[in-house]
Design an enzyme around this catalytic site. Structure first.
Site, PDB file in Angstrom:
ATOM      1  N   ASP A   1       0.869  -1.185   0.000  1.00  9.33           N
ATOM      2  CA  ASP A   1       0.000   0.000   0.000  1.00  9.33           C
ATOM      3  C   ASP A   1       0.905   1.234   0.000  1.00  9.33           C
ATOM      4  O   ASP A   1       0.847   2.094   0.867  1.00  9.33           O
ATOM      5  CB  ASP A   1      -0.968   0.013   1.185  1.00  9.33           C
ATOM      6  CG  ASP A   1      -0.260  -0.020   2.543  1.00  9.33           C
ATOM      7  OD1 ASP A   1      -0.867   0.468   3.532  1.00  9.33           O
ATOM      8  OD2 ASP A   1       0.892  -0.485   2.627  1.00  9.33           O
TER       9      ASP A   1
ATOM     10  N   ASP B   1       8.481  -1.422   6.460  1.00  8.88           N
ATOM     11  CA  ASP B   1       8.294  -2.600   5.601  1.00  8.88           C
ATOM     12  C   ASP B   1       9.610  -3.075   4.993  1.00  8.88           C
ATOM     13  O   ASP B   1       9.777  -4.269   4.700  1.00  8.88           O
ATOM     14  CB  ASP B   1       7.339  -2.246   4.456  1.00  8.88           C
ATOM     15  CG  ASP B   1       5.918  -2.013   4.930  1.00  8.88           C
ATOM     16  OD1 ASP B   1       5.175  -1.299   4.236  1.00  8.88           O
ATOM     17  OD2 ASP B   1       5.553  -2.526   6.005  1.00  8.88           O
TER      18      ASP B   1
ATOM     19  N   ASP C   1       6.623   1.155   2.348  1.00  5.18           N
ATOM     20  CA  ASP C   1       6.474   0.170   1.274  1.00  5.18           C
ATOM     21  C   ASP C   1       7.476   0.466   0.163  1.00  5.18           C
ATOM     22  O   ASP C   1       8.034  -0.445  -0.451  1.00  5.18           O
ATOM     23  CB  ASP C   1       5.054   0.198   0.704  1.00  5.18           C
ATOM     24  CG  ASP C   1       3.993  -0.058   1.750  1.00  5.18           C
ATOM     25  OD1 ASP C   1       3.761   0.835   2.578  1.00  5.18           O
ATOM     26  OD2 ASP C   1       3.407  -1.157   1.751  1.00  5.18           O
TER      27      ASP C   1
HETATM   28  O1  RIB Z   1       1.656  -0.324  10.756  1.00  2.00           O
HETATM   29  C1  RIB Z   1       2.668  -0.154   9.787  1.00  2.00           C
HETATM   30  C2  RIB Z   1       2.218  -0.700   8.464  1.00  2.00           C
HETATM   31  O2  RIB Z   1       1.043   0.000   8.028  1.00  2.00           O
HETATM   32  C3  RIB Z   1       3.258  -0.486   7.349  1.00  2.00           C
HETATM   33  O3  RIB Z   1       3.139  -1.519   6.416  1.00  2.00           O
HETATM   34  C4  RIB Z   1       2.809   0.806   6.743  1.00  2.00           C
HETATM   35  O4  RIB Z   1       3.255   0.941   5.385  1.00  2.00           O
HETATM   36  C5  RIB Z   1       1.316   0.672   6.800  1.00  2.00           C
HETATM   37  O5  RIB Z   1       0.896  -0.116   5.689  1.00  2.00           O
HETATM   38 CA    CA Z   2       2.681  -0.929   4.078  1.00  2.00          CA
END
Ligand code: RIB
Ligand code: CA
Length: 312
Positions: free
Chosen positions: A8, A234, A13
């Protein structure tokens, strides 16, 4: 190692994509997009852009679910910027996503693969849940789910829930109860892989496009939270997939809370002795889902992996 990332995108990410796209140890078969940090309509172009910066326009990107199964979409623009990419205002990527839904991309790629593939979900688990519900035939073709999600203790989206699980608790519950081998890379380890402002500046000045983007995004995080260090989030999950020896992993029953006013989206990790956790109790039925949970991390090990990949 053959993998598919589910993202996302999202600042962290983007870190994961840069690492997976540039690591010699990863064969990135594709990237599927889902709503989360920002709306899906921004996640897809952000993902295409990051892969372009990483020099990997060969990696297919597919658009997936744009709403949670049974939850209102809240996003996290306060964390990632309105555009989900630190409001850097980067020019859009040249190419488009694949003309196939992410769930169909996952089904087709998994069924056509001669050996099982690892899925690395770094986002709300809506795509993965729909895949498992719609196409149970893929189960033997999934080697493992290496999930950034959940927390043993303190949450971030709420006192008890981590964002990816809180944004779609029903999807997370379906995935966690699937019986697939799962590694839960939760907030306790997620928070620990960070870089300083000086290191981010050195990435920006490196003359390497992937490192420059990583440095710019890390600097956005630091400015946004008024701190002198920022995590690759991530990105650390992908680094630990590449080299799991830096994780301390313990296996526990884990269930996703769906109904608690104060706890919806919590990953309830039963750390009691196994003999107690497995016993029938008037207070709680047995959870019956053993999950490998990352409980500690050698952050320096994963900072090195990330640094080497983005600096080439
Ligand atoms: O809580 C952190 C996660 O939520 C990470 O993957 C961030 O990118 C969001 O997607
Ligand atoms: Ca994420």
């Amino acid at each position: 190692m053959n993998v598919i990332l589910d993202v996302d995108t999202g600042v962290d990410d983007a870190m994961a994509l840069l690492l997976a796209a540039r690591s010699p140890d990863v064969n990135l078969l594709g990237v599927t997009c889902v709503m989360g940090n920002v709306e899906l309509k921004k996640v897809v172009p952000n993902t295409l852009k990051v892969l372009e910066v990483a020099g990997r326009t060969d990696v297919p990107v597919a658009r997936g679910m744009n709403q949670p199964l049974n939850e209102k979409q809240y996003n996290a623009k306060g964390v990632h910027g309105d555009d989900g990419m630190g409001n850097l205002g980067l020019p859009p990527a040249q190419r488009q996503e694949e003309p196939v839904h992410a769930v169909e991309f996952l089904r087709r790629t998994l069924m056509e693969s001669p050996e099982p593939i690892t899925l690395i979900p770094l986002a709300p688990l809506t795509n993965i849940a729909v895949l498992l519900l719609q196409h149970p035939e893929v189960l033997p073709k999934i080697k493992q789910l290496y999930i950034m999600g959940g927390a043993i203790g303190m949450g971030n989206a709420s006192a008890t829930a981590e964002f990816n699980v809180r944004q779609d608790p029903e999807a997370a519950d379906i995935v966690f109860r699937s019986g697939l081998p799962i590694l839960m890379y939760g907030l306790e380890v997620f928070r620990q892989v960070t870089f300083t402002r000086a290191e981010a500046q050195s990435f920006i000045e490196s003359g390497k496009p992937a490192a420059k983007l990583a440095g710019q995004l890390l600097t956005f995080f630091m400015d946004n939270f008024n701190r002198d260090a920022a995590g690759i989030g991530d990105g650390g999950c992908v680094a630990s997939f590449i080299d799991p020896a830096g994780l301390t992993i313990e296996s526990y029953p884990v269930r996703v809370e769906l109904t608690g006013t104060w706890t919806r989206g919590q990953t309830v990790v039963d750390r009691r002795p196994a003999i107690t956790a497995q016993r029938e109790s008037a207070w709680q039925p047995p959870m019956n889902t053993m999950i490998d949970v990352a409980v500690d991390i050698e952050a320096d090990r994963y900072r090195d992996i990330f640094r080497r990949a983005i600096l080439g």
